[in-house]
Scaffold this active site. Structure first.
Site, PDB file in Angstrom:
ATOM      1  N   GLY A   1       0.878  -1.214   0.172  1.00 49.41           N
ATOM      2  CA  GLY A   1       0.103  -0.069  -0.115  1.00 49.41           C
ATOM      3  C   GLY A   1       0.823   1.164  -0.053  1.00 49.41           C
ATOM      4  O   GLY A   1       1.941   1.338  -0.041  1.00 49.41           O
ATOM      5  N   MET A   2       0.386   2.371  -0.113  1.00 53.13           N
ATOM      6  CA  MET A   2       1.007   3.710  -0.365  1.00 53.13           C
ATOM      7  C   MET A   2       1.561   4.102   1.011  1.00 53.13           C
ATOM      8  O   MET A   2       2.681   4.334   0.958  1.00 53.13           O
ATOM      9  CB  MET A   2      -0.093   4.823  -0.492  1.00 53.13           C
ATOM     10  CG  MET A   2       0.342   6.279  -0.690  1.00 53.13           C
ATOM     11  SD  MET A   2      -0.688   7.377  -1.417  1.00 53.13           S
ATOM     12  CE  MET A   2      -1.841   7.730   0.013  1.00 53.13           C
ATOM     13  N   LEU A   3       0.849   3.813   2.040  1.00 52.61           N
ATOM     14  CA  LEU A   3       1.632   4.195   3.397  1.00 52.61           C
ATOM     15  C   LEU A   3       2.723   3.080   3.647  1.00 52.61           C
ATOM     16  O   LEU A   3       3.816   3.351   4.209  1.00 52.61           O
ATOM     17  CB  LEU A   3       0.705   4.263   4.487  1.00 52.61           C
ATOM     18  CG  LEU A   3       1.476   4.453   6.075  1.00 52.61           C
ATOM     19  CD1 LEU A   3       2.108   5.641   6.152  1.00 52.61           C
ATOM     20  CD2 LEU A   3       0.263   4.578   6.867  1.00 52.61           C
TER      21      LEU A   3
ATOM     22  N   ASP B   1      -3.249 -12.739   3.774  1.00 51.49           N
ATOM     23  CA  ASP B   1      -4.564 -12.249   4.039  1.00 51.49           C
ATOM     24  C   ASP B   1      -5.071 -11.916   5.418  1.00 51.49           C
ATOM     25  O   ASP B   1      -5.239 -13.014   6.138  1.00 51.49           O
ATOM     26  CB  ASP B   1      -5.599 -13.026   3.336  1.00 51.49           C
ATOM     27  CG  ASP B   1      -6.836 -12.605   3.027  1.00 51.49           C
ATOM     28  OD1 ASP B   1      -7.142 -11.652   3.846  1.00 51.49           O
ATOM     29  OD2 ASP B   1      -7.640 -13.131   2.289  1.00 51.49           O
TER      30      ASP B   1
ATOM     31  N   ALA C   1      -6.074  -2.126   4.709  1.00 44.15           N
ATOM     32  CA  ALA C   1      -7.412  -1.617   4.836  1.00 44.15           C
ATOM     33  C   ALA C   1      -8.218  -1.500   3.649  1.00 44.15           C
ATOM     34  O   ALA C   1      -7.834  -1.667   2.781  1.00 44.15           O
ATOM     35  CB  ALA C   1      -7.298  -0.121   5.358  1.00 44.15           C
ATOM     36  N   TYR C   2      -9.563  -1.349   3.999  1.00 42.97           N
ATOM     37  CA  TYR C   2     -10.487  -1.247   2.913  1.00 42.97           C
ATOM     38  C   TYR C   2     -10.545   0.419   2.907  1.00 42.97           C
ATOM     39  O   TYR C   2     -11.201   1.055   3.753  1.00 42.97           O
ATOM     40  CB  TYR C   2     -11.993  -1.955   3.185  1.00 42.97           C
ATOM     41  CG  TYR C   2     -12.764  -1.621   2.014  1.00 42.97           C
ATOM     42  CD1 TYR C   2     -13.119  -2.623   1.356  1.00 42.97           C
ATOM     43  CD2 TYR C   2     -13.649  -0.236   1.962  1.00 42.97           C
ATOM     44  CE1 TYR C   2     -14.080  -2.332   0.355  1.00 42.97           C
ATOM     45  CE2 TYR C   2     -14.532  -0.277   0.949  1.00 42.97           C
ATOM     46  CZ  TYR C   2     -14.620  -1.202   0.202  1.00 42.97           C
ATOM     47  OH  TYR C   2     -15.653  -1.068  -1.051  1.00 42.97           O
ATOM     48  N   THR C   3      -9.985   0.967   2.067  1.00 42.35           N
ATOM     49  CA  THR C   3      -9.997   2.274   2.009  1.00 42.35           C
ATOM     50  C   THR C   3     -10.884   3.356   1.042  1.00 42.35           C
ATOM     51  O   THR C   3     -10.760   4.574   0.996  1.00 42.35           O
ATOM     52  CB  THR C   3      -8.579   2.753   1.759  1.00 42.35           C
ATOM     53  OG1 THR C   3      -8.159   2.390   0.337  1.00 42.35           O
ATOM     54  CG2 THR C   3      -7.482   2.466   2.809  1.00 42.35           C
TER      55      THR C   3
ATOM     56  N   TYR D   1     -17.268   3.859   5.941  1.00 40.45           N
ATOM     57  CA  TYR D   1     -15.711   3.829   6.309  1.00 40.45           C
ATOM     58  C   TYR D   1     -15.524   4.348   7.657  1.00 40.45           C
ATOM     59  O   TYR D   1     -14.769   3.706   8.563  1.00 40.45           O
ATOM     60  CB  TYR D   1     -15.146   4.635   5.034  1.00 40.45           C
ATOM     61  CG  TYR D   1     -13.632   4.853   5.158  1.00 40.45           C
ATOM     62  CD1 TYR D   1     -12.769   3.735   5.110  1.00 40.45           C
ATOM     63  CD2 TYR D   1     -13.205   6.157   5.617  1.00 40.45           C
ATOM     64  CE1 TYR D   1     -11.465   3.855   5.302  1.00 40.45           C
ATOM     65  CE2 TYR D   1     -11.801   6.064   5.840  1.00 40.45           C
ATOM     66  CZ  TYR D   1     -11.049   5.092   5.595  1.00 40.45           C
ATOM     67  OH  TYR D   1      -9.460   5.183   5.784  1.00 40.45           O
TER      68      TYR D   1
ATOM     69  N   LYS E   1     -13.799   2.020  10.493  1.00 40.17           N
ATOM     70  CA  LYS E   1     -12.401   2.427  11.097  1.00 40.17           C
ATOM     71  C   LYS E   1     -12.473   2.522  12.595  1.00 40.17           C
ATOM     72  O   LYS E   1     -11.225   2.296  13.510  1.00 40.17           O
ATOM     73  CB  LYS E   1     -11.966   3.496  10.307  1.00 40.17           C
ATOM     74  CG  LYS E   1     -11.490   3.240   8.801  1.00 40.17           C
ATOM     75  CD  LYS E   1     -10.242   2.209   8.709  1.00 40.17           C
ATOM     76  CE  LYS E   1      -9.051   2.754   8.763  1.00 40.17           C
ATOM     77  NZ  LYS E   1      -7.852   1.740   8.761  1.00 40.17           N
TER      78      LYS E   1
HETATM   79  N1  LIG Z   1      -5.171   7.280   1.950  1.00 37.35           N
HETATM   80  C1  LIG Z   1      -5.489   8.366   2.671  1.00 37.35           C
HETATM   81  O1  LIG Z   1      -6.028   9.472   2.385  1.00 37.35           O
HETATM   82  C2  LIG Z   1      -5.860   8.041   4.221  1.00 37.35           C
HETATM   83  C3  LIG Z   1      -6.462   8.990   5.244  1.00 37.35           C
HETATM   84  C4  LIG Z   1      -6.557   8.458   6.370  1.00 37.35           C
HETATM   85  C5  LIG Z   1      -6.280   7.098   6.899  1.00 37.35           C
HETATM   86  N2  LIG Z   1      -5.971   6.205   6.051  1.00 37.35           N
HETATM   87  C6  LIG Z   1      -5.378   4.890   6.504  1.00 37.35           C
HETATM   88  O2  LIG Z   1      -4.100   4.783   6.234  1.00 37.35           O
HETATM   89  C7  LIG Z   1      -3.695   3.213   6.214  1.00 37.35           C
HETATM   90  C8  LIG Z   1      -2.981   3.180   4.915  1.00 37.35           C
HETATM   91  O3  LIG Z   1      -3.796   3.634   3.700  1.00 37.35           O
HETATM   92  P1  LIG Z   1      -3.062   3.731   2.214  1.00 37.35           P
HETATM   93  O4  LIG Z   1      -3.623   4.876   1.468  1.00 37.35           O
HETATM   94  O5  LIG Z   1      -1.649   3.468   2.417  1.00 37.35           O
HETATM   95  O6  LIG Z   1      -4.107   2.574   1.664  1.00 37.35           O
HETATM   96  P2  LIG Z   1      -3.689   1.618   0.337  1.00 37.35           P
HETATM   97  O7  LIG Z   1      -2.784   2.174  -0.513  1.00 37.35           O
HETATM   98  O8  LIG Z   1      -5.234   1.491  -0.519  1.00 37.35           O
HETATM   99  O9  LIG Z   1      -3.411   0.386   0.922  1.00 37.35           O
HETATM  100  C9  LIG Z   1      -4.189  -0.674   1.551  1.00 37.35           C
HETATM  101  C10 LIG Z   1      -3.494  -2.025   1.519  1.00 37.35           C
HETATM  102  O10 LIG Z   1      -4.197  -3.073   1.946  1.00 37.35           O
HETATM  103  C11 LIG Z   1      -4.208  -4.143   1.135  1.00 37.35           C
HETATM  104  N3  LIG Z   1      -5.175  -5.113   1.343  1.00 37.35           N
HETATM  105  C12 LIG Z   1      -6.393  -5.119   0.980  1.00 37.35           C
HETATM  106  N4  LIG Z   1      -6.976  -6.272   1.619  1.00 37.35           N
HETATM  107  C13 LIG Z   1      -6.224  -6.800   2.364  1.00 37.35           C
HETATM  108  C14 LIG Z   1      -6.059  -8.016   2.874  1.00 37.35           C
HETATM  109  N5  LIG Z   1      -7.280  -8.941   3.022  1.00 37.35           N
HETATM  110  N6  LIG Z   1      -5.007  -8.556   3.400  1.00 37.35           N
HETATM  111  C15 LIG Z   1      -3.967  -7.774   3.360  1.00 37.35           C
HETATM  112  N7  LIG Z   1      -3.829  -6.720   2.625  1.00 37.35           N
HETATM  113  C16 LIG Z   1      -4.966  -6.184   2.332  1.00 37.35           C
HETATM  114  C17 LIG Z   1      -4.465  -3.710  -0.347  1.00 37.35           C
HETATM  115  O11 LIG Z   1      -4.151  -4.437  -1.140  1.00 37.35           O
HETATM  116  P3  LIG Z   1      -4.497  -4.736  -2.565  1.00 37.35           P
HETATM  117  O12 LIG Z   1      -3.952  -3.549  -3.428  1.00 37.35           O
HETATM  118  O13 LIG Z   1      -4.173  -5.949  -3.174  1.00 37.35           O
HETATM  119  O14 LIG Z   1      -6.283  -4.547  -2.396  1.00 37.35           O
HETATM  120  C18 LIG Z   1      -3.436  -2.335  -0.410  1.00 37.35           C
HETATM  121  O15 LIG Z   1      -2.140  -2.628  -0.522  1.00 37.35           O
HETATM  122  C19 LIG Z   1      -5.378   2.835   6.030  1.00 37.35           C
HETATM  123  O16 LIG Z   1      -5.533   2.102   7.251  1.00 37.35           O
HETATM  124  C20 LIG Z   1      -6.403   3.696   5.825  1.00 37.35           C
HETATM  125  O17 LIG Z   1      -7.324   3.610   6.307  1.00 37.35           O
HETATM  126  C21 LIG Z   1      -5.582   6.655   4.756  1.00 37.35           C
END
Ligand SMILES: NC(=O)c1ccc[n+]([C@@H]2O[C@H](COP(=O)([O-])OP(=O)(O)OC[C@H]3O[C@@H](n4cnc5c(N)ncnc54)[C@H](OP(=O)(O)O)[C@@H]3O)[C@@H](O)[C@H]2O)c1
Length: 286
Positions: free
Chosen positions: A10-12, A36, A60-62, A125, A129
C-alpha cells in the site's frame, strides 16, 4: 528486530518499509497474496514462521464511497481483521500499530479533535475504522492507534497526483473550498510510526497529521505552484457541486497533544512538508 508490515504494497506501507530500511531495521511486508489479514489461520501461520517483534497494520478497505454499498466487506477488513492481528500480537506480547483516520469524527467540532474525543463517524468507512480502533484496543492494550488524514505519497494514487495531472492537461481546475483538513505526507506518518515504537512512547492514540489547516482548494493552489500553473487557475467550488455517496467531514482537524513528553516530534506545517514532498510525489506525473 523484525517488523511485520501488513498490507505491504500500500501507499503508506511503502514508506514505512523505506523508513525501516533507512534505519537498518529488518522487516517483512507481505501483500494480500502472502498474508490475507482476514484469515486468522494465515495470520497464525505467518506469525509462527516469521516471529515478528512489532506489527504495523497498513492493510485496509480505503474506498470511502464504495464502502457505503459494501459496509460488510469494509467492516471485515477494517475492524474484524485488525482484531485478528491484535489477538495474535497480544498472544505473543508484541506491540501493534493500527492505522486509523479522521473519518472516525463528524467534522463538526469548532476546535481540533483531541486523541480521546468520542468517535462520531458520518459514514460507513468511518464506522468500520472506529470499530477497528475499538477492537484493537479492547484485545491488545499494548497497541498504538495512529490516526492520519488527507494522505499523499509517492507509492500510490492520491489527490496531488490527480490534480497535478488535471492542471497539466487542462490548465485549470475547480476544487472544493469548504472541507478543511491537514494534507499529510506518508513519509512523515512512517517516521511517526517508527519513532513511537522505537522510542517506546506510551501505548494509546496518536494523531499523525501535518500542522495547520487547508481546504482542498488551498492544497490545489500549492500543487499548481509545483507544476508551473498559475494559482489563479484554481477555482473554488462548494461540496454541493460535487455530490458523492459518502458524506465528508467538513472540518476534520486533529490535535497533536499526545506527543508531549514522548520524545516524538509532531509533523510540521503542511505547506513546508508539501514543498519537500512534491518532487518525489509528483515525479511520475505526466
Ligand atoms: N489514503 C488516505 O487518504 C488515508 C487517510 C486516512 C487514513 N488512511 C489509512 O491509512 C492506512 C493506509 O492507507 P493507504 O492509503 O496506504 O491505503 P492503500 O494504498 O489502499 O493500501 C491498503 C493496502 O491494503 C491491502 N489489502 C487489502 N485487503 C487486504 C487483505 N485482506 N489482506 C492484506 N492486505 C490487504 C491492499 O492490497 P490490494 O491492493 O491488493 O487490495 C493495499 O495494498 C489505512 O488504514 C487507511 O485507512 C488513509
Amino acid at each position: 528486530m523484525a517488523w511485520l508490515v501488513a498490507g505491504g504494497y500500500g501507499m503508506l506501507a511503502q514508506d514505512v518499509c523505506a523508513e525501516l530500511t533507512a534505519r537498518g531495521v529488518g522487516f517483512d511486508a507481505p501483500d494480500r497474496d502472502r498474508l490475507d489479514i482476514t484469515s486468522p489461520e494465515e495470520i497464525e501461520a505467518f506469525f509462527e514462521e516469521m516471529k515478528p517483534e512489532v506489527v504495523v497494520n497498513c492493510a485496509a478497505y480505503t474506498a470511502v464511497d464504495p464502502a457505503e454499498e459494501n459496509e460488510g466487506l469494509a467492516f471485515t477488513l477494517n475492524a474484524v481483521a485488525p482484531q485478528y492481528l491484535a489477538r495474535a500480537a497480544a498472544k505473543r506480547g508484541i506491540p501493534l500499530v493500527q492505522i486509523s483516520t479522521d473519518y472516525v469524527f463528524s467534522g463538526t467540532s469548532p476546535i481540533p479533535y483531541a486523541e480521546d474525543d468520542a468517535a462520531h463517524p458520518l459514514g460507513a468507512y468511518g464506522r468500520t475504522k472506529a470499530a477497528g480502533e475499538w477492537a484493537v484496543r479492547a484485545d491488545h492494550p499494548s497497541s498504538y492507534i495512529v490516526r492520519t488524514a488527507w494522505l499523499y505519497g509517492a507509492g500510490g494514487p492520491c489527490f496531488p497526483k490527480t490534480l497535478a495531472r488535471v492542471l497539466k492537461q487542462n490548465g485549470t481546475a475547480n476544487v472544493v473550498d469548504d472541507q478543511h483538513g491537514q494534507p499529510t505526507w506518508t513519509k512523515d506518518v512512517a517516521r511517526i510510526i517508527v519513532d513511537l515504537v522505537t522510542k517506546q512512547a506510551p501505548f494509546g492514540i496518536y494523531h499523525a497529521t501535518s500542522e495547520g489547516e487547508a481546504t482542498w482548494y488551498d492544497f490545489t493552489r500549492a500543487i499548481a505552484a509545483e507544476v508551473g500553473v498559475s494559482e489563479d487557475e484554481v477555482h473554488p467550488v462548494s461540496t454541493k457541486d460535487f455530490p458523492r455517496p459518502a458524506p465528508r467531514p467538513e472540518w476534520s482537524l486533529l490535535a497533536h497533544g499526545a506527543y508531549e513528553g514522548t520524545g516524538v516530534e509532531p509533523i510540521g506545517p503542511w505547506q513546508e512538508r508539501w514543498k519537500l514532498a512534491a518532487p518525489s510525489v509528483l515525479a511520475e506525473v505526466e
